[in-house]
Design a protein around this motif. Structure first.
Motif, mmCIF file in Angstrom:
data_model
loop_
_atom_site.group_PDB
_atom_site.id
_atom_site.type_symbol
_atom_site.label_atom_id
_atom_site.label_comp_id
_atom_site.label_asym_id
_atom_site.label_seq_id
_atom_site.Cartn_x
_atom_site.Cartn_y
_atom_site.Cartn_z
ATOM 1 N N LEU A 213 0.821 -1.206 0.000
ATOM 2 C CA LEU A 213 0.000 0.000 0.000
ATOM 3 C C LEU A 213 0.864 1.269 0.000
ATOM 4 C CD1 LEU A 213 -2.639 -1.412 2.517
ATOM 5 C CD2 LEU A 213 -2.601 -1.602 0.019
ATOM 6 N N GLY A 214 0.640 2.191 0.912
ATOM 7 C CA GLY A 214 1.378 3.452 0.862
ATOM 8 C C GLY A 214 1.297 4.193 2.177
ATOM 9 N N GLY A 215 1.309 5.506 2.126
ATOM 10 C CA GLY A 215 1.246 6.319 3.332
ATOM 11 C C GLY A 215 2.001 7.623 3.158
ATOM 12 N N LYS A 216 2.051 8.407 4.215
ATOM 13 C CA LYS A 216 2.758 9.685 4.171
ATOM 14 C C LYS A 216 4.185 9.476 4.674
ATOM 15 C CE LYS A 216 0.776 13.654 4.683
ATOM 16 N NZ LYS A 216 0.641 14.009 3.265
ATOM 17 N N LYS A 238 11.426 12.321 -5.120
ATOM 18 C CA LYS A 238 10.082 12.890 -5.038
ATOM 19 C C LYS A 238 9.439 13.044 -6.408
ATOM 20 C CE LYS A 238 6.396 14.957 -3.587
ATOM 21 N NZ LYS A 238 5.354 14.219 -2.842
ATOM 22 N N PHE A 239 10.175 13.576 -7.391
ATOM 23 C CA PHE A 239 9.555 13.918 -8.672
ATOM 24 C C PHE A 239 9.754 12.858 -9.755
ATOM 25 C CE2 PHE A 239 10.088 18.019 -6.468
ATOM 26 C CZ PHE A 239 8.743 18.359 -6.404
ATOM 27 N N LEU A 240 10.414 11.759 -9.412
ATOM 28 C CA LEU A 240 10.416 10.575 -10.253
ATOM 29 C C LEU A 240 8.966 10.172 -10.521
ATOM 30 C CD1 LEU A 240 12.367 8.167 -11.256
ATOM 31 C CD2 LEU A 240 11.690 7.036 -9.122
ATOM 32 N N ASN A 241 8.634 9.927 -11.783
ATOM 33 C CA ASN A 241 7.264 9.518 -12.135
ATOM 34 C C ASN A 241 6.244 10.589 -11.733
ATOM 35 O OD1 ASN A 241 5.903 7.353 -13.478
ATOM 36 N ND2 ASN A 241 5.009 6.731 -11.538
ATOM 37 N N ALA A 242 6.694 11.862 -11.737
ATOM 38 C CA ALA A 242 5.847 12.998 -11.332
ATOM 39 C C ALA A 242 5.256 12.811 -9.939
ATOM 40 C CB ALA A 242 4.742 13.236 -12.355
ATOM 41 N N GLY A 243 6.061 12.215 -9.053
ATOM 42 C CA GLY A 243 5.631 12.051 -7.666
ATOM 43 C C GLY A 243 4.677 10.902 -7.435
ATOM 44 N N GLN A 244 4.345 10.151 -8.463
ATOM 45 C CA GLN A 244 3.363 9.073 -8.357
ATOM 46 C C GLN A 244 4.073 7.763 -8.011
ATOM 47 O OE1 GLN A 244 0.111 10.357 -11.648
ATOM 48 N NE2 GLN A 244 2.231 10.396 -12.335
ATOM 49 N N THR A 245 4.683 7.777 -6.832
ATOM 50 C CA THR A 245 5.471 6.648 -6.347
ATOM 51 C C THR A 245 5.125 6.419 -4.887
ATOM 52 O OG1 THR A 245 7.289 7.260 -7.836
ATOM 53 C CG2 THR A 245 7.811 5.755 -6.037
ATOM 54 N N CYS A 246 4.797 5.183 -4.526
ATOM 55 C CA CYS A 246 4.329 4.912 -3.161
ATOM 56 C C CYS A 246 5.407 5.153 -2.116
ATOM 57 C CB CYS A 246 3.803 3.483 -3.054
ATOM 58 S SG CYS A 246 5.035 2.211 -3.437
ATOM 59 N N ILE A 247 6.682 5.086 -2.502
ATOM 60 C CA ILE A 247 7.761 5.296 -1.536
ATOM 61 C C ILE A 247 8.427 6.660 -1.710
ATOM 62 C CG2 ILE A 247 8.304 2.885 -1.044
ATOM 63 C CD1 ILE A 247 10.466 3.018 -3.204
ATOM 64 N N LYS A 334 -2.911 15.635 5.483
ATOM 65 C CA LYS A 334 -3.707 14.518 6.013
ATOM 66 C C LYS A 334 -3.709 13.326 5.058
ATOM 67 C CE LYS A 334 -5.653 15.999 9.926
ATOM 68 N NZ LYS A 334 -5.528 15.285 11.215
ATOM 69 N N GLU A 335 -3.646 13.612 3.754
ATOM 70 C CA GLU A 335 -3.726 12.563 2.747
ATOM 71 C C GLU A 335 -2.339 12.246 2.180
ATOM 72 O OE1 GLU A 335 -6.344 13.768 -0.365
ATOM 73 O OE2 GLU A 335 -8.043 14.149 0.972
ATOM 74 N N GLU A 336 -2.170 11.013 1.691
ATOM 75 C CA GLU A 336 -0.975 10.707 0.918
ATOM 76 C C GLU A 336 -1.049 11.524 -0.371
ATOM 77 O OE1 GLU A 336 1.351 6.911 -1.160
ATOM 78 O OE2 GLU A 336 -0.675 6.648 -0.359
ATOM 79 N N ILE A 337 -0.008 12.274 -0.692
ATOM 80 C CA ILE A 337 -0.068 13.204 -1.823
ATOM 81 C C ILE A 337 -0.062 12.471 -3.155
ATOM 82 C CG2 ILE A 337 1.115 15.096 -3.000
ATOM 83 C CD1 ILE A 337 2.108 15.972 -0.184
ATOM 84 N N PHE A 338 0.889 11.612 -3.371
ATOM 85 C CA PHE A 338 0.998 10.809 -4.588
ATOM 86 C C PHE A 338 0.982 11.681 -5.854
ATOM 87 C CE2 PHE A 338 0.440 6.830 -6.991
ATOM 88 C CZ PHE A 338 1.241 6.007 -6.224
ATOM 89 N N ILE A 390 19.038 6.093 4.761
ATOM 90 C CA ILE A 390 19.779 7.208 5.347
ATOM 91 C C ILE A 390 20.560 7.889 4.225
ATOM 92 C CG2 ILE A 390 21.617 7.866 6.962
ATOM 93 C CD1 ILE A 390 20.745 5.403 8.648
ATOM 94 N N ASN A 391 20.345 9.176 4.065
ATOM 95 C CA ASN A 391 21.036 10.010 3.077
ATOM 96 C C ASN A 391 20.741 9.635 1.626
ATOM 97 O OD1 ASN A 391 22.258 11.822 4.884
ATOM 98 N ND2 ASN A 391 23.894 10.352 5.326
ATOM 99 N N ASP A 392 19.559 9.166 1.372
ATOM 100 C CA ASP A 392 19.042 9.013 0.012
ATOM 101 C C ASP A 392 17.562 8.682 0.111
ATOM 102 O OD1 ASP A 392 18.921 8.974 -2.762
ATOM 103 O OD2 ASP A 392 20.651 7.659 -2.992
ATOM 104 N N THR A 393 16.900 8.553 -1.034
ATOM 105 C CA THR A 393 15.484 8.180 -1.050
ATOM 106 C C THR A 393 15.249 7.069 -2.071
ATOM 107 O OG1 THR A 393 14.945 9.817 -2.750
ATOM 108 C CG2 THR A 393 14.768 10.535 -0.463
ATOM 109 N N VAL A 394 14.253 6.266 -1.840
ATOM 110 C CA VAL A 394 13.715 5.302 -2.810
ATOM 111 C C VAL A 394 14.637 4.105 -3.096
ATOM 112 C CG1 VAL A 394 12.851 5.059 -5.206
ATOM 113 C CG2 VAL A 394 12.312 7.105 -3.908
#
Length: 460
Positions: A213-216, A238-247, A334-338, A390-394
């Motif tokens: 699933l997903g989350g904030k 964050k902007f990989l796939n225009a932000g449409q990434t669950c992680i 409040k919502e997952e942005i996605f 730590i010190n990166d994303t995704v």
């Protein structure tokens, strides 16, 4: 496909699994090799389909869709024979003499429901694990990515017999009907809200399942973080796939001491990534549908936008957007942005972090940017999440040695690599008692109680 045809396809696979011997390991490896070859032949079609569905950049398709799939296929081809062997375990003294083994057996008929954001990879990757372990599979791809769904249907029909694996196209009503059937296992990837519906529907049959699933996902930036490197890695994730990434990082928590410098670096690097007008960039995807577009635009209402914010309805385009210190009670928080909106919140101390982060459920991912080892360890240990970096994303997603999955509302179960093998098989225990010796103490009449009490001392 209407309900009658869906039921027929389901029953065909059910009967096939129940009345046929599970394909041997060499046969399954051969199927995986054929699947891999067919994907290679259709690479250009896959790239074109994803471009048509939501203008996914070719580089992102190659890296986040095809590369991940090839890695998973190669891993199963290389290791399936070893993984499939029965696992010998030591016998219990009480059962002496015996030999004890754990067999890894397929669940049976599996339903895989895949999402639209990575419509090829998130359909094929779980399918690889399910087929490799001897299950039959019905795949329901997302209707929001129709061109990719069409490619998936063609690909699957060319590689597998329909009673082994087939694609069923349709909308939410089709998915709803599929979930009413009695499956041996269900694998779902999608939103938390739909995940709750899936969980409720399959609960009536107590169906084992894996829900991705997903989350904030919080992204914490300590005052010791290397600003430029941190910014580049955050913007990429964050902007990989225009932000449409669950992680993807859902929001930033930046220490107040570096906030201004950090924002300047964010704005500068966004310009370097996508140019003056991201709409003209070949490196930036679009929003998948009008429904999702309108929801995202609504999240921007009454926000303090410090960069971006432009959008074009006719192209389903939303500019990479930075929002400073949003109201924590707003829908944005409040919502997952996605999507391509990144809230930035300043904090003073760890108490601030706790107040903000604990407002939300356990996330699928957590990111910490810091050069302070003590701070890194404290954040990782203090907060509960599916996977972190730590010190990166995704990037934790690409390591097939790590289990990928959520916790609480962000998911149930995990997969990737050997973890995919584990999730698509169940363990069957077998004790093989030998007959050359039979200790009579367990048989009635029970006149050996005194002797057993003496033996019991060894276990107390």
């Amino acid at each position: 496909m209407d309900k009658r045809e869906i039921t027929k396809a389901y029953q065909s696979q059910k009967q096939y699994f129940n009345h046929q011997t599970v394909a041997s390991v060499p046969e399954r490896i051969k199927l995986l090799k054929v699947l891999k070859q067919n994907i290679k032949q259709k690479e250009e079609d896959i790239i074109a389909a994803l471009d048509e569905d939501f203008k996914k950049p070719e580089f992102e398709t190659l890296t986040t869709e095809l590369l991940v799939v090839y890695k998973e296929i190669n891993l199963f081809i290389k290791n399936l024979k070893k993984w499939q062997k029965p696992e010998r375990v030591s016998s219990d003294l009480i059962n002496f003499p015996s030999s004890d083994k754990i067999f890894h057996v397929p669940w049976g008929n599996i339903l895989v429901i895949s999402p639209w954001n990575y419509p090829f990879q998130l359909a094929i990757t779980p399918l690889i694990g399910a087929i490799a372990t001897g299950n039959t599979v019905i795949l329901k791809p997302s209707e929001y990515a129709p061109k990719t769904a069409q490619i998936l249907e063609i690909l699957i029909s060319e590689v597998f017999k329909p009673e082994v694996c087939q694609v069923i196209q349709g909308d939410a009503e089709t998915a709803d009907y599929l979930l009413d059937l009695k499956w041996d296992f269900v694998f779902f990837t999608g939103s938390v809200n739909v995940g709750k519906i899936v969980s409720q529907k399959i609960a009536k049959n107590m169906t084992p399942h894996c829900l991705e699933l997903g989350g904030k996902n919080p992204c914490i930036v300590d005052k010791t973080a290397k600003i430029n490197t941190s910014v580049k890695r955050i913007l990429w994730g964050k902007f990989l796939n225009a932000g449409q990434t669950c992680i993807a990082p859902d929001y930033l928590l930046v220490h107040e001491n570096i906030l201004n410098e950090f924002i300047e670096s964010l704005q500068k690097n966004l310009h370097e990534f996508y140019g003056k007008d991201a709409k003209e960039s070949e490196n930036y995807a679009r929003i998948i549908s009008q429904k999702h577009f309108e929801r995202l635009v609504g999240l921007l209402e009454n926000q303090n936008i410090i960069s971006g914010g432009k959008y074009a309805d006719n192209e389903l385009f939303i500019e990479p957007t930075l929002v400073l210190n949003p109201d924590l009670e707003s829908k944005l928080m409040k919502e997952e942005i996605f999507g391509p909106i990144l809230p930035i919140i300043s904090y003073k101390n760890e108490e601030d972090l706790e107040k903000i982060s604990l407002k939300n459920d356990k996330p699928l991912a957590l990111y910490v940017f810091s050069e302070n080892r003590t701070f890194q360890d404290k954040m990782i240990q203090k907060y509960d999440f599916g996977g972190g970096v730590i010190n990166d994303t995704v990037v934790h997603f690409v390591n097939d040695k790590l289990p990928f999955g959520g916790v609480g509302k962000s998911g149930v179960g995990n997969y990737h690599g050997k973890h995919s093998f584990n999730v698509f098989t169940r363990q069957k225990s077998v004790v093989n008692r030998k007959t050359y010796l039979d200790v009579p103490i367990k048989y009635p009449p029970y006149n050996k109680t005194v002797l057993f009490k003496k033996l019991l001392k060894f276990f107390r």
